[in-house]
Write an enzyme that holds these catalytic residues in place. Structure first.
Site, PDB file in Angstrom:
ATOM      1  N   ASN A   9      -2.564  -5.385   9.141  1.00 40.44           N
ATOM      2  CA  ASN A   9      -3.758  -6.152   8.802  1.00 40.44           C
ATOM      3  C   ASN A   9      -3.295  -7.420   8.097  1.00 40.44           C
ATOM      4  O   ASN A   9      -2.866  -7.374   6.953  1.00 40.44           O
ATOM      5  CB  ASN A   9      -4.651  -5.297   7.886  1.00 40.44           C
ATOM      6  CG  ASN A   9      -5.849  -6.067   7.356  1.00 40.44           C
ATOM      7  OD1 ASN A   9      -6.126  -7.188   7.794  1.00 40.44           O
ATOM      8  ND2 ASN A   9      -6.555  -5.476   6.409  1.00 40.44           N
ATOM      9  N   HIS A  96     -13.212  -2.170   5.511  1.00 37.08           N
ATOM     10  CA  HIS A  96     -12.070  -2.388   4.608  1.00 37.08           C
ATOM     11  C   HIS A  96     -12.593  -2.573   3.178  1.00 37.08           C
ATOM     12  O   HIS A  96     -13.658  -3.154   2.976  1.00 37.08           O
ATOM     13  CB  HIS A  96     -11.275  -3.618   5.055  1.00 37.08           C
ATOM     14  CG  HIS A  96      -9.964  -3.724   4.331  1.00 37.08           C
ATOM     15  ND1 HIS A  96      -9.871  -4.257   3.069  1.00 37.08           N
ATOM     16  CD2 HIS A  96      -8.721  -3.319   4.672  1.00 37.08           C
ATOM     17  CE1 HIS A  96      -8.603  -4.179   2.662  1.00 37.08           C
ATOM     18  NE2 HIS A  96      -7.887  -3.618   3.620  1.00 37.08           N
ATOM     19  N   GLU A  98     -11.869  -4.598   0.967  1.00 34.15           N
ATOM     20  CA  GLU A  98     -12.160  -5.987   0.606  1.00 34.15           C
ATOM     21  C   GLU A  98     -13.530  -6.407   1.141  1.00 34.15           C
ATOM     22  O   GLU A  98     -14.246  -7.193   0.502  1.00 34.15           O
ATOM     23  CB  GLU A  98     -11.025  -6.909   1.092  1.00 34.15           C
ATOM     24  CG  GLU A  98      -9.783  -6.727   0.232  1.00 34.15           C
ATOM     25  CD  GLU A  98      -8.460  -6.891   0.942  1.00 34.15           C
ATOM     26  OE1 GLU A  98      -8.413  -7.515   2.007  1.00 34.15           O
ATOM     27  OE2 GLU A  98      -7.455  -6.368   0.414  1.00 34.15           O
ATOM     28  N   GLY A 174      -2.304  -3.936  -2.271  1.00 32.85           N
ATOM     29  CA  GLY A 174      -1.779  -5.220  -2.746  1.00 32.85           C
ATOM     30  C   GLY A 174      -1.274  -5.182  -4.170  1.00 32.85           C
ATOM     31  O   GLY A 174      -0.996  -6.231  -4.765  1.00 32.85           O
TER      32      GLY A 174
HETATM   33  P1  13P Z   1      -1.142  -3.860   1.216  1.00 29.96           P
HETATM   34  O1  13P Z   1      -0.201  -3.189   2.191  1.00 29.96           O
HETATM   35  O2  13P Z   1      -0.855  -5.276   0.971  1.00 29.96           O
HETATM   36  O3  13P Z   1      -1.286  -3.031  -0.035  1.00 29.96           O
HETATM   37  O4  13P Z   1      -2.608  -3.835   1.907  1.00 29.96           O
HETATM   38  C1  13P Z   1      -3.095  -2.657   2.431  1.00 29.96           C
HETATM   39  C2  13P Z   1      -4.324  -2.940   3.190  1.00 29.96           C
HETATM   40  O5  13P Z   1      -5.345  -3.271   2.620  1.00 29.96           O
HETATM   41  C3  13P Z   1      -4.278  -2.852   4.641  1.00 29.96           C
HETATM   42  O6  13P Z   1      -5.550  -2.912   5.204  1.00 29.96           O
END
Ligand code: 13P
Length: 256
Positions: A9, A96, A98, A174
């Protein structure tokens, strides 16, 4: 037997040049691996066509990061499912964290998108996951149950064959914090039990459940070795072939 899926992603990262270069790096390494694992990349919508042209014929699948549940029309700034199909996507990531936390997507909205995407024949990568305070309050399973029942309301067992679940603990996204293999396995087993209770044992056994949240080359193998972890949804480490390809290789090694 569930095939591993390693999905990248890219979120709102890359530009035209770097997206194309990244796709080339993944595509160059992928063909040797694809007998054992599925690989998907989800670039920002404006770069889908460019990435499609790079990965075409390599077996690397293309996914959208989100889509509108609406048919094409007057919805400024939105991307229609038809447009994802038109630009070569076979999957779409929905729900997701986010989207949920920054853009107010509720389970009811996600559910509408899930139905619309399945009706278009797209594979859905449905994301669920708890916040840190919910984990601390020992509410993880409850949160997952609510997200699953809300997001999958009205989805039949036949349709579930086109759904991949991604468990992404929000506190691990993240942040560099990763769920331990034991924490991931416990959540994945809980999700599979939920699928068994809501659908049936064979549908639950056939559904892939990906882990997402700071997956890196050095933790991928242990996470992917867990019995109910069927792949990874990778954010940051999906932005560099030298990090993403080793995660694919970890899945190939675990697949045996
Ligand atoms: P990271 O691998 O940057 O933690 O992100 C995970 C994610 O949200 C994938 O959709």
């Amino acid at each position: 037997m569930r095939r591993y899926l390693i999905a990248g992603n890219w979120k709102m990262n890359t530009n035209l040049a770097s997206a194309t270069a990244l796709a080339k790096g993944v595509a160059a390494a992928a063909p040797k691996k694809l007998a054992k694992v599925d690989v998907m990349v989800a670039p920002p919508a404006p770069y889908l066509l460019a990435v499609r042209d790079v990965v075409k014929g390599t077996g690397v699948d293309l996914g959208g990061q989100n889509a509108s549940e609406q048919a094409p029309g007057a919805f400024t700034g939105e991307v229609a499912l038809d447009m994802l199909l038109d630009t070569g996507c076979s999957s779409v990531i929905l729900g997701h964290s986010e989207r949920r936390t920054l853009y107010g997507e509720t389970d009811a909205i996600v559910n509408k998108k899930v139905h619309a995407a399945l009706a278009k024949g797209l594979q859905v990568v449905l994301c669920v996951g708890e916040l840190l305070e919910e984990r601390k309050a020992e509410k993880t399973n409850q949160v997952l149950d609510t997200q699953m029942s809300g997001s999958l309301a009205g989805v039949t067992s036949e349709q579930l064959a086109h759904v991949v679940v991604a468990y992404e603990p929000v506190w691990a996204i993240g942040t560099g914090l990763t769920a331990s293999p034991e924490q991931a396995q416990a959540a994945h087993a809980h999700l599979r039990n939920w699928l068994t209770a809501r659908y049936n044992a064979s549908s639950a056994a056939a559904t892939r459940i990906l882990y997402g949240g700071s997956v890196k080359p050095d933790n991928a193998r242990e996470l992917l070795s867990q019995p109910d972890v069927d792949g990874a949804l990778v954010g940051g480490a999906a932005l560099k072939p030298e990090l993403f390809v080793p995660i694919i290789e970890a899945a190939v090694a675990v697949a045996g």
